[in-house]
Each structure stands twice: as C-alpha cells, then as structure tokens.
Scaffold this motif. Structure first.
Motif, PDB file in Angstrom:
ATOM      1  N   UNK A  60       1.043  -2.807   7.292  1.00 38.52           N
ATOM      2  CA  UNK A  60       2.417  -2.869   6.804  1.00 38.52           C
ATOM      3  C   UNK A  60       3.151  -1.558   7.076  1.00 38.52           C
ATOM      4  N   UNK A  61       2.461  -0.445   6.871  1.00 36.68           N
ATOM      5  CA  UNK A  61       3.093   0.863   7.108  1.00 36.68           C
ATOM      6  C   UNK A  61       3.407   1.057   8.582  1.00 36.68           C
ATOM      7  N   UNK A 111     -13.612 -10.266   9.213  1.00 42.18           N
ATOM      8  CA  UNK A 111     -12.571  -9.323   8.810  1.00 42.18           C
ATOM      9  C   UNK A 111     -11.988  -8.597  10.013  1.00 42.18           C
ATOM     10  N   UNK A 112     -12.824  -8.239  10.984  1.00 44.72           N
ATOM     11  CA  UNK A 112     -12.328  -7.580  12.189  1.00 44.72           C
ATOM     12  C   UNK A 112     -11.353  -8.488  12.938  1.00 44.72           C
ATOM     13  N   UNK A 113     -11.712  -9.772  13.037  1.00 43.01           N
ATOM     14  CA  UNK A 113     -10.823 -10.720  13.707  1.00 43.01           C
ATOM     15  C   UNK A 113      -9.514 -10.886  12.938  1.00 43.01           C
ATOM     16  N   UNK A 114      -9.584 -10.934  11.607  1.00 49.05           N
ATOM     17  CA  UNK A 114      -8.378 -11.088  10.800  1.00 49.05           C
ATOM     18  C   UNK A 114      -7.468  -9.873  10.904  1.00 49.05           C
ATOM     19  N   UNK A 115      -8.054  -8.676  10.929  1.00 47.91           N
ATOM     20  CA  UNK A 115      -7.243  -7.463  11.052  1.00 47.91           C
ATOM     21  C   UNK A 115      -6.555  -7.425  12.406  1.00 47.91           C
ATOM     22  N   UNK A 116      -7.296  -7.739  13.478  1.00 46.29           N
ATOM     23  CA  UNK A 116      -6.691  -7.752  14.806  1.00 46.29           C
ATOM     24  C   UNK A 116      -5.597  -8.797  14.923  1.00 46.29           C
ATOM     25  N   UNK A 117      -5.895 -10.003  14.430  1.00 46.39           N
ATOM     26  CA  UNK A 117      -4.880 -11.056  14.476  1.00 46.39           C
ATOM     27  C   UNK A 117      -3.677 -10.720  13.615  1.00 46.39           C
ATOM     28  N   UNK A 147      -2.543  -7.721  12.888  1.00 46.22           N
ATOM     29  CA  UNK A 147      -1.767  -6.673  13.560  1.00 46.22           C
ATOM     30  C   UNK A 147      -0.856  -7.265  14.633  1.00 46.22           C
ATOM     31  N   UNK A 148      -1.423  -8.152  15.432  1.00 48.17           N
ATOM     32  CA  UNK A 148      -0.610  -8.774  16.488  1.00 48.17           C
ATOM     33  C   UNK A 148       0.513  -9.614  15.890  1.00 48.17           C
ATOM     34  N   UNK A 149       0.230 -10.345  14.814  1.00 48.78           N
ATOM     35  CA  UNK A 149       1.239 -11.195  14.196  1.00 48.78           C
ATOM     36  C   UNK A 149       2.383 -10.370  13.611  1.00 48.78           C
ATOM     37  N   UNK A 150       2.052  -9.315  12.862  1.00 48.66           N
ATOM     38  CA  UNK A 150       3.083  -8.493  12.237  1.00 48.66           C
ATOM     39  C   UNK A 150       3.965  -7.804  13.274  1.00 48.66           C
ATOM     40  N   UNK A 151       3.329  -7.184  14.261  1.00 50.02           N
ATOM     41  CA  UNK A 151       4.117  -6.479  15.285  1.00 50.02           C
ATOM     42  C   UNK A 151       4.902  -7.459  16.140  1.00 50.02           C
ATOM     43  N   UNK A 152       4.274  -8.589  16.477  1.00 53.02           N
ATOM     44  CA  UNK A 152       4.983  -9.579  17.290  1.00 53.02           C
ATOM     45  C   UNK A 152       6.217 -10.106  16.573  1.00 53.02           C
ATOM     46  N   UNK A 153       6.073 -10.408  15.256  1.00 51.16           N
ATOM     47  CA  UNK A 153       7.233 -10.862  14.488  1.00 51.16           C
ATOM     48  C   UNK A 153       8.299  -9.778  14.389  1.00 51.16           C
ATOM     49  N   UNK A 177      -6.843  -1.473   2.213  1.00 55.42           N
ATOM     50  CA  UNK A 177      -6.365  -0.315   2.976  1.00 55.42           C
ATOM     51  C   UNK A 177      -5.824  -0.741   4.335  1.00 55.42           C
ATOM     52  N   UNK A 178      -6.522  -1.660   4.988  1.00 58.15           N
ATOM     53  CA  UNK A 178      -6.072  -2.115   6.303  1.00 58.15           C
ATOM     54  C   UNK A 178      -4.742  -2.867   6.205  1.00 58.15           C
ATOM     55  N   UNK A 179      -4.611  -3.685   5.164  1.00 56.01           N
ATOM     56  CA  UNK A 179      -3.345  -4.404   4.978  1.00 56.01           C
ATOM     57  C   UNK A 179      -2.199  -3.414   4.780  1.00 56.01           C
TER      58      UNK A 179
END
Length: 388
Positions: free
Chosen positions: A109-110, A145-151, A153-159, A103-105
C-alpha cells in the motif's frame, strides 16, 4: 583484580546486568521473541530512512509535498502496533508470528501510494522497492503467500497505473504508464515464481528436518528404552547408575538400588501364554511409574527382573515406596484376557556406599533378592551395610 577475573567478568557485574535487562526490555525475554522484534525494528528503521529520503525528495520537487508527511504519520503508528503485538508475545501462537503478511500488505500500500505521488519521470524507482519486498519475503513466506504477495503487487500497481492515467493523463502520461506496466509484467512474474520456488524448497527442507528430528528421537527411544514396557533398558540404566556414582563421589549424594523379580512369572507364561505374560510386564511397569517419584528411575533389567534407581533415599523410604507399589499391583488388572490375574514381587535393596563399587552394590541387591525368594517370596529384603 586478577587477569582471569578481568577476562571473565562476574555475572553480578551491574553494567552487564543493566545491558541484559535493557535488551530484554526492548527485544523480549526469549530467543524467538527477540528475533521477531529485531526484524520488526529493522523494518521500522528502513521505513524511517525512506520517510527521511521522501522529505529530501520533496524539497527537490520530485514528489508531491504532502506525501512524506502522510507516509510518516501512517508508518509510525502501524509499526508501533506491530512491535507491541510481537513484543508482548500475543502473536506467538499465530501461524505468522512475525506478522510478515500484514507488513507486506502495508508495504504494498505504501509503495502504491508512493508511485502515485512521485513525478512522471521518477516512478521507475518504485519497481526496485517492489523487488525488495519480494526478496524479503522469500525466506519467510509459504509458497502460497509468495504468490499472493506477487499477485497483489501487480494488481495494486496495475490498477494505479490504469486509473490514474485515465483520471489525470497530464500527470500520469498513458504512454509512460503503459511502458512501466509492461516492465512490471516482464519482471514481477519471474520474481514471484522465484520466490514461490524458494519458499517451496524452504518448506520442504523444514519438513525434512522435522522428520529427521523425529526419526532421531525414535532411534534414541529404541536405543535407550525397552520396546515392550517403555521403561529404560539395561544399557541406559547402566549409564544412569554410573552418573549417580559420579555424583556420590563428588557430592556425597547417596542412592539406593532395588532389584525386583516378579514371583512365579514362568507359571504365568506356561498357564496363560506369552501374550498374557507380556501384558503383565507392561502393566507392572505402568503401575510402578505411577507410584514412584519423578526422581526415581525404573528399568527392565532382563526378563521379569526390574531395577529401580532411587536417589537420596533411605532404606525406610524405600520400604514405604515398595509397599505403595505392592498395594497398587494388588489393585491392578494385569491382563484383560485374565482379569483376575495378580502377581507379587520379591525385592532386594542395597544402598550404595563409598567403600563399594557399583558392581558390588548391584551384587548386594541381587543377594538380598535371592534371600527374599528363599524366605518365601512376596517380600523385601535389605542388604546389610558394608563393613568398613
């Protein structure tokens, strides 16, 4: 219908039964499945609201026209599949039974797509949605998982910010994207760290609760069971006997008490030592548990004495059960140190009667046991019925 009936509707009320069946059909048959399906349906409802808001925003010209339709046609099948998997129980044994990571992924993406579709001056609202995803996962994710979701999010938006400002600088002004990137870098890491800490505390609390539950179970086991044989101890058996007396008084359910004493057990200790004696007691208990019914209960009553509680059992059935135990004991090696060692037992049997108290029933079983010993041991004696 009386007032009591009105306040306490019967279980066979067709309306209530219909509602219960509908709830079970939608949310699942058990508490855990219902909790997870409720969460997935709540998330699906939030996405539907966001899609409706996207169509309204598109009418105002704040988002590209194709974006709301694309969000809708991806959200519906994704959440239909997630709901079907959880409702069917197929995720029950997963490490993530509520499918929070998928769900978080999908949410990231959305949100990243929504960021690319919004107008140049309206993309800041996406930061709020990212924060919502992080907060929603604080109480369900592991620290990793919390660290992966935060990282993530930053990676997707930054790209998205970097690539799109390079491809289409008119629609994605580099200066604005840089400002939003700086805001994201200033807010998401602290939020990710907070989510990580809360997840760590939650996991620690869950572990402590699990350890406390295990400790309480061990304390209860020690309080109610004999440490050598693993059988019920005298105090716990006394409670079970009193419960049986209560059922006998209310429903007439008879029960039989069998008092057993291992023959010449003192000689076993004197000849072979107490360690062999302990082996005999322990292996006798295992043999008894194996041959007795699941409804029967055996307890170590004291020393080499044992008490068997047999609900709804006649004297004839008791004799058959004790003969099974005698046969099993003859074939059981009671101690590896003395493989040939065998012991016999004497038993006194008393059926509880309405004219006697529990203490009198136990006294009758004890007298029958004494008679079995006096008649040569290795035998079963029945206490005579109580005269009314």
């Amino acid at each position: 219908m009386s007032e009591v009936q009105a306040l306490n509707p019967k279980d066979d009320d067709p309306i209530l039964n219909g509602v219960g069946k509908l709830v079970a059909l939608i949310f699942g048959p058990d508490r855990h499945t219902r909790s997870r399906t409720a969460a997935i349906l709540m998330c699906a409802l939030m996405y539907m609201i966001c899609c409706w808001a996207a169509f309204y925003v598109a009418e105002l010209g704040m988002i590209r026209p194709f974006a709301p339709r694309l969000l809708l046609v991806t959200t519906v099948p994704v959440y239909a599949v997630l709901y079907a998997l959880i409702r069917s129980g197929k995720t029950r044994h997963f490490k993530d039974p509520a499918l929070m990571i998928p769900q978080n992924i999908f949410a990231l993406l959305s949100i990243s797509f929504a960021y690319t579709a919004l107008g140049p001056y309206d993309r800041g609202v996406v930061m709020v949605l990212i924060a919502l995803v992080m907060v929603f996962g604080m109480y369900t994710h592991t620290p990793k998982q919390s660290a992966l979701v935060g990282g993530g999010a930053m990676l997707l938006l930054g790209l998205s910010m970097g690539v799109l400002s390079h491809i289409d600088p008119a629609y994605y002004p580099p200066k604005f994207e840089l400002i939003r990137f700086e805001l994201m870098v200033g807010t998401l890491p602290p939020l990710t760290f907070t989510a990580y800490q809360i997840s760590t505390w939650r996991n620690r609390l869950i572990k402590q609760r699990r350890e406390l539950k295990l400790a309480l179970e061990q304390v209860q086991q020690l309080a109610t069971h004999d440490s050598l044989t693993g059988l019920c101890n005298r105090r716990h058996m006394q409670d079970k006997l009193e419960n049986c007396v209560g059922r006998f008084d209310r429903y007439g359910e008879r029960f039989t008490a069998v008092l057993i004493d291992l023959d010449h057990f003192k000689q076993v200790n004197d000849r072979h030592g107490h360690r062999v004696g302990d082996d005999c007691l322990s292996n006798f208990a295992k043999a008894a548990v194996t041959v007795l019914r699941d409804t029967d209960t055996i307890a170590r009553w004291g020393g080499e004495e044992f008490l068997i509680l047999m609900p709804n059992t006649s004297q004839d059935k008791t004799t058959v059960a004790l003969e099974r135990l005698r046969t099993a004991l003859a074939d059981t090696a009671l101690s590896s140190a003395v493989p040939a060692l065998r012991v016999t037992f004497s038993a006194g049997v008393a059926v509880h009667d309405s004219v006697t108290s529990l203490s009198q029933t136990l006294e009758r079983a004890d007298q029958a046991l004494y008679q079995a010993k006096a008649l040569g041991r290795d035998r079963v004696e029945m206490a005579p019925p109580v005269k009314r």
